[in-house]
Design an enzyme around this catalytic site. Sequence first.
Site, short mmCIF file in Angstrom:
data_model
loop_
_atom_site.label_atom_id
_atom_site.label_comp_id
_atom_site.label_asym_id
_atom_site.label_seq_id
_atom_site.Cartn_x
_atom_site.Cartn_y
_atom_site.Cartn_z
N CYS A 46 8.63 3.44 6.39
CA CYS A 46 7.83 2.39 5.75
C CYS A 46 8.74 1.37 5.05
CB CYS A 46 6.85 2.99 4.76
SG CYS A 46 7.62 3.69 3.30
N CYS A 48 8.77 0.39 1.95
CA CYS A 48 9.28 0.77 0.63
C CYS A 48 10.44 1.76 0.75
CB CYS A 48 8.18 1.28 -0.29
SG CYS A 48 7.31 2.74 0.24
#
Length: 137
Positions: A46, A48
């Site tokens: 992802c 993040c």
Amino acid sequence: MFMNDVVQAARNDMVEAGYQQLTTPEEVEEVFSKPGSSLVLINSVCGCAGGIARPSAAYMKNYEVQADNYLTVFAGQDKEATEKARSYFKGYAPSSPSFALLKDGEIKMMLERHEIEGHEPIEVVQKLEKGVDTYFK
């Protein structure tokens, strides 16, 4: 093919930062059962993870207080290794990316996705530094 490239790049980030990849439950058990301190990144693909967690993990290799082990498991890729690692994180729901601080195989601190996503890397680093100072000094 594109996803394989993304995964490999994420793996390479951590290897280049000096983290040991744990890809099997046996590897997790072997390292987690040894005495000492471990900073563990539960990696993922992802945004993040790439923009916050992995850079924060890499920075921690330069912090004045060092863990004995810098480790990573890859959620969604090395599923059995990740499941085995999470079995040590008692009291915490599965979360990726996330960080675990272990001392002698016992969970001392967990930095979960909600404490990473939407935060600046420096905020994550500061939380990790505080945990390392508390549990690894």
